[in-house]
Design a protein around this motif. Structure first.
Motif, short mmCIF file in Angstrom:
data_model
loop_
_atom_site.label_atom_id
_atom_site.label_comp_id
_atom_site.label_asym_id
_atom_site.label_seq_id
_atom_site.Cartn_x
_atom_site.Cartn_y
_atom_site.Cartn_z
N ALA A 202 83.67 8.88 48.16
CA ALA A 202 83.95 8.87 46.56
C ALA A 202 83.50 10.25 46.02
O ALA A 202 84.34 10.86 45.23
CB ALA A 202 83.28 7.62 46.09
N ASN A 203 82.37 10.85 46.33
CA ASN A 203 82.09 12.18 46.11
C ASN A 203 83.12 13.15 46.24
O ASN A 203 83.39 14.09 45.44
CB ASN A 203 80.86 12.49 46.74
N GLN A 204 83.82 13.09 47.76
CA GLN A 204 84.78 14.08 48.10
C GLN A 204 85.89 14.01 47.28
O GLN A 204 86.48 14.95 46.73
CB GLN A 204 85.28 13.91 49.45
N LEU A 205 86.34 12.71 46.84
CA LEU A 205 87.68 12.53 46.24
C LEU A 205 87.28 12.90 44.52
O LEU A 205 88.22 13.52 43.91
CB LEU A 205 87.95 11.27 46.02
N LEU A 206 86.03 12.88 44.18
CA LEU A 206 85.65 13.39 42.89
C LEU A 206 85.76 15.10 42.93
O LEU A 206 86.41 15.40 41.95
CB LEU A 206 84.37 13.16 42.36
N GLU A 207 85.26 15.63 44.07
CA GLU A 207 85.15 17.08 44.27
C GLU A 207 86.81 17.35 44.16
O GLU A 207 87.11 18.51 43.58
CB GLU A 207 84.43 17.35 45.28
N GLU A 208 87.57 16.78 44.80
CA GLU A 208 89.02 17.11 45.01
C GLU A 208 89.87 16.81 43.79
O GLU A 208 91.04 17.14 43.87
CB GLU A 208 89.57 16.69 46.22
N GLY A 209 89.29 16.11 42.67
CA GLY A 209 90.08 16.03 41.48
C GLY A 209 90.95 14.83 41.80
O GLY A 209 91.81 14.60 41.04
N LYS A 210 90.48 14.07 42.88
CA LYS A 210 91.63 12.62 42.96
C LYS A 210 90.91 11.48 42.52
O LYS A 210 91.62 10.07 42.64
CB LYS A 210 91.82 12.78 44.57
N ALA A 211 89.81 11.57 41.97
CA ALA A 211 89.10 10.55 41.36
C ALA A 211 88.33 11.18 40.18
O ALA A 211 88.21 12.26 40.27
CB ALA A 211 88.28 9.92 42.26
N TYR A 212 87.83 10.23 39.09
CA TYR A 212 87.14 10.80 38.07
C TYR A 212 86.16 9.79 37.61
O TYR A 212 86.26 8.45 38.09
CB TYR A 212 87.93 11.07 36.97
N ARG A 213 85.15 9.96 36.77
CA ARG A 213 84.13 9.11 36.32
C ARG A 213 84.66 8.69 34.96
O ARG A 213 85.26 9.14 34.13
CB ARG A 213 82.94 9.94 36.02
N CYS A 214 84.63 7.27 34.84
CA CYS A 214 85.05 6.54 33.81
C CYS A 214 83.86 5.86 32.96
O CYS A 214 83.13 5.02 33.57
CB CYS A 214 86.03 5.61 33.84
N PHE A 215 83.52 6.55 31.83
CA PHE A 215 82.19 5.94 31.22
C PHE A 215 82.52 4.87 30.02
O PHE A 215 81.58 4.56 29.36
CB PHE A 215 81.53 7.22 30.27
N CYS A 216 83.51 4.24 30.27
CA CYS A 216 84.00 3.03 29.05
C CYS A 216 83.11 2.00 29.40
O CYS A 216 82.92 1.56 30.34
CB CYS A 216 85.68 2.54 29.65
N SER A 217 82.66 1.57 28.30
CA SER A 217 81.72 0.13 28.37
C SER A 217 82.73 -1.12 28.63
O SER A 217 83.92 -1.04 28.20
CB SER A 217 81.11 0.21 27.10
#
Length: 864
Positions: A202-217
């Motif tokens: 998951a960290n790798q996908l975040l770093e590669e811009g293929k995933a992102y953090r969503c802060f929606c409640s």
């Protein structure tokens, strides 16, 4: 940060040592570990609020303790990509042609219950392909992998895992790699033990811009959904955090706001697979799914992410699974592509249905492998029959050994249409396999059944020589009639018991009663009692096992020979032969009109009763009636037989009885024909439609639906909440039903149903329900069953009734407001019934779909 990691590792060591401590110390140590971890995580959260970057625990011990906070800790800042990727060298099939790779297949059960028929068939198909692969690709990594998918922490249990693995072993589906295999190359094989792998990827996908953090409640997501529903749009995540700036993300991280990790679905992405069963299947990813979650806010990875990662990292070349997982392939394919991992080949097998053409469930009887074992089915027969549920070799052969199945099985010959589970066919297959088994092997399985049925004394070993002899005799006695090993044990209970009732009036067996009325039974039974009392009736020996071996011809001094001579003497004395001799004698000796060879039955009885203290049969629990007790019971029964049946009939009386019986039969037939004619006449005389003055049945919009999901209402003990697909563009409806007292969730999930779709949406105990599932019930509403559309009915099609208009403006369903205000449903309800065959009707006309007539399991009931 270094102190945090050191302290957390120290706690991990303490936790590991606690497993080997006595109970009282273990409890104290684990409480200390839990408290210490909570304090540490609180300190980390505080440090983050103060702007300090918290360290990401990477060790397996740390991951085990930091599960609830892992998602928030796998990175607390937006950092530059790591030098080494988590996927470097992690995918065994990377750069290889999957089509040419040695087959590696997996069965991935969730340990939330027993192994059922559908799962067992999936495991079998994977096992067969893996075994064939090992023959075609010797000395390679080709094999059968068992992977436990236990990320559903609320439902997964160790007991369920052990049960599933035990069932696989009973079936003989031994895995090459699996849980607790410490030497296996691609382990661990429980998803709960692979948490850090998922976080790293998951960290790798975040770093590669293929995933992102969503802060929606949760509140924001619910509001988003409601707005989309109000606008008539498909409900999906709108991507509001997809392209958020690093500053906005970092601000939320500094505040300690919980977040999920979402996959960034590429614009215009399509996923296409060439399914071995279903052919080419494709999805427009951008239009089908929004940016879906990979990791929840509590750090737990979602199912599809785990599956994709594990298939890639374990080098799975082919995925064979149930068709209900077909839609999961879209998300898994996207994840595999993003990781740069090759996709495996896929084969999605159709569902297994019950005889009513609905998804197989507990209501159809035994469905778990363990229950089939307890019911006396042998593993090879189960394997054989499961293979036939959707596959054939192209010929007429139906009985296969394991080796033959490995040789001939081909996934390309699996059909896409559902298979119907036929218990009678399974029993036949089981009987064929038992005939191929050596009787000693078979008697070992029968011994288990004798233990489970309470025939054996408690604590007795199945290896006891007396148990071996008893089970051998029991098996031999029943071998020609048994369909399962349980049949042999139940037959032994019947043989060792004595079902003759206490009096003539208590005798309900009509063939036995008619036989006694002929008059031969009374004098023959009297003679047998006299001979027994005088010690003249031949008795078997408990040690005479030759009687159970049909290959041994009875000697002159054998019990079988002595019994045969005795029967000849009785025949001569009473001038009786054939059924006039053997039926009375059998009933007198065994209490039954039919059964196996009498000499074998009496020998089994002698084995059980000759030495009751030293024997292995629990006489009381098994209901054993020894020979002396039988003679006492027989004597008492004879005293109640009417005088007119105590002597044989004359030839004239026999002829008169036959004539009377023939006349009675003809009268019954004539009466039945007369009643049928009267019924037909009355049914054609008046059509209820001619006098009906109520609203049209077309006012109701009854649709065919499929229940996708069922869960219990948290605040109402009689309500289920259901997600039902009616083929509508807005997606499945949510409907609440009061079926909880009558049906189990597994009885509903996956079922095709009829739904009254033009009811106004209303809240039932806070749950928004839009529609009503139609059911049939008996007169007092104590039994309720679903109304079933035909198997081939189309989801979303409207149900019609012959002789009524359902087309155009006149046949259009009423609007929800009109339906409610004019109480249309209340006026139609008295005419919605099921006929004597269970078919739902309106004014004598059946509910119809394009595939035929609807049905129910309730005759002469009501539909509501």
């Amino acid at each position: 940060d270094f102190c945090s990691l050191s302290f957390l590792n120290f706690v991990g060591v303490c936790f590991s040592l606690a497993e080997s401590l006595p109970h009282s110390y273990r409890w104290f140590t684990m409480r200390f570990c839990a408290a210490a971890t909570t304090m540490l995580l609180s300190a980390i959260a505080l440090s983050r609020r103060c702007g300090v970057n918290a360290f990401v625990p990477r060790s397996r011990q740390a991951a085990a303790f930091g599960a609830t906070a892992t998602t928030r800790l796998y990175s607390s800042t937006v950092e530059a990509p790591a030098a080494k990727k988590a996927t470097d060298g992690a995918f065994p099939l990377q750069g290889k042609n999957v089509e040419e790779a040695p087959p590696r297949l997996r069965f991935a059960p969730s340990p939330t219950g027993s192994l059922h028929v559908g799962g067992a068939r999936t495991a079998l198909y994977n096992w067969l392909m893996a075994k064939r692969g090992q023959l075609d690709f010797p000395k390679t990594e080709s094999g059968f992998v068992v992977r436990v998918e236990d990320t559903d922490l609320a439902r997964s249990t160790k007991e369920s895992e052990a049960s599933v693995l035990a069932d696989l072993q009973w079936l003989g589906l031994q895995w090459d790699e699996g849980p607790d295999d410490e030497e296996a190359k691609y382990g661990p094989y429980r998803q709960s033990e692979r948490g850090q792998l998922y976080i790293d990827l998951a960290n790798q996908l975040l770093e590669e811009g293929k995933a992102y953090r969503c802060f929606c409640s949760p509140e924001e997501l619910q509001e988003m959904k409601e707005q989309q529903e109000a606008a008539g749009q498909p409900t999906r995540y709108d991507g509001r955090w997809r392209d958020a700036s690093e500053e906005a993300v970092q601000a939320k991280l500094d505040e300690g706001v919980p977040f999920t990790v979402r996959f960034k679905v590429p614009a215009g992405a399509r996923v296409v697979i060439d399914d071995a069963v279903r052919g080419t299947v494709s999805w427009d990813a951008d239009a089908t799914v929004g940016d879906f979650i990979l990791l929840r806010s509590n750090g737990i990875p979602v199912y599809n992410f785990c599956v994709a990662v594990d298939d890639a990292m374990m080098g799975i070349s082919t995925v064979v699974r149930a068709e209900e997982h077909l839609t999961n392939t879209l998300r898994q394919g996207l994840i595999l592509d993003a990781m740069g991992a090759p996709r495996p080949k896929y084969a999605h097998c159709a569902l297994i249905l019950g005889q009513d053409k609905q998804k197989l469930s507990k209501r159809h009887g035994a469905t778990s492998c363990n229950q089939f074992r307890l019911d006396g089915f042998v593993p090879d027969a189960m394997i054989n029959y499961l293979a036939l549920l959707g596959w054939s070799d192209g010929g007429d052969e139906e009985i296969f050994t394991r080796d033959e199945l490995i040789e001939v099985f081909d996934i390309d010959r699996v059909v896409k249409s559902p298979s119907v589970f036929d218990m009678d066919k399974l029993k036949w297959v089981n009987a064929q396999h038992m005939k191929m088994m050596d009787i000693k092997e078979l008697s070992g399985l029968v011994a288990e059944q004798m233990e489970w049925e309470g025939l054996l004394k408690e604590g007795i070993s199945l290896e006891d020589p007396k148990v071996t002899s008893m089970s051998f005799a029991t098996t031999s006695l029943a071998r020609q009639m048994m369909l399962t090993t349980k049949d042999a044990a139940l037959n032994a209970k019947t043989v060792l018991g004595y079902a003759l009732p206490a009096t003539w009036d208590d005798l309900k067996d009509q063939p036995a009663k008619k036989m006694i009325q002929v008059g031969n039974f009374y004098p023959l039974a009297k003679k047998i009692i006299e001979q027994h009392q005088a010690g003249e009736f031949p008795n078997p020996s408990a040690d005479d096992m030759d009687v159970f071996d049909d290959s041994i011809k009875p000697g002159d001094d054998s019990y079988a020979t002595a019994y045969k001579k005795h029967m000849k003497a009785l025949a001569k004395e009473f001038k009786a032969k054939g059924k006039n001799l053997f039926h009375p004698v059998r009933l007198a000796l065994t209490g039954e009109m039919s059964g196996q060879d009498v000499t074998k039955q009496l020998t089994l009885l002698e084995m059980a009763t000759s030495q009751p203290e030293d024997g292995v049969i629990d006489l009381e629990r098994a209901g054993v009636v020894d020979f002396a007790a039988r003679m006492e019971k027989l004597s008492a029964f004879l005293e109640t037989i009417p005088e007119e049946f105590r002597a044989p009939m004359s030839k004239e009386e026999v002829a008169a009885a036959k004539a009377a019986k023939s006349k009675e039969s003809e009268e019954k037939k004539a009466n039945a024909e007369s009643e049928a004619a009267a019924t037909t006449s009355s049914s054609t005389a008046a059509d209820p439609k001619d006098t009906y003055e109520g609203p049209p049945i077309s006012a109701l919009d009854i649709r065919v639906g499929k229940i996708n999901k069922v869960w219990t209402h948290e605040e109402a003990d009689k309500l289920y909440c259901e997600e039902i697909d009616l083929g509508e563009p807005d997606g499945p409806r949510k409907i609440a039903s009061g079926l909880r007292p009558f049906l189990q969730p597994e009885d509903l999930e996956g079922r095709m149903v009829l739904v009254l779709a033009n009811l106004k949406e209303r809240k039932l105990v806070g749950f928004p329900s839009h529609g009503m599932v139609l059911c049939a019930s008996n007169a007092d509403h104590t039994t309720v069953k679903l109304v079933n559309p035909p198997l081939d009915a189309k989801i979303g099609e409207r149900v019609t009734v012959p002789d009524f208009t359902f087309e155009g403006e006149d046949g259009a369903p009423y609007a929800p407001n009109k339906l409610g205000k004019k109480k249309i449903l209340e006026k139609l309800s008295p005419h919605l019934i099921t006929n004597r065959f269970g078919v739902p009707e309106f004014l004598g006309r059946p509910f119809m779909t394009s595939a035929g007539v609807c049905t129910s399991a309730i005759p002469d009931g009501t539909v509501s």
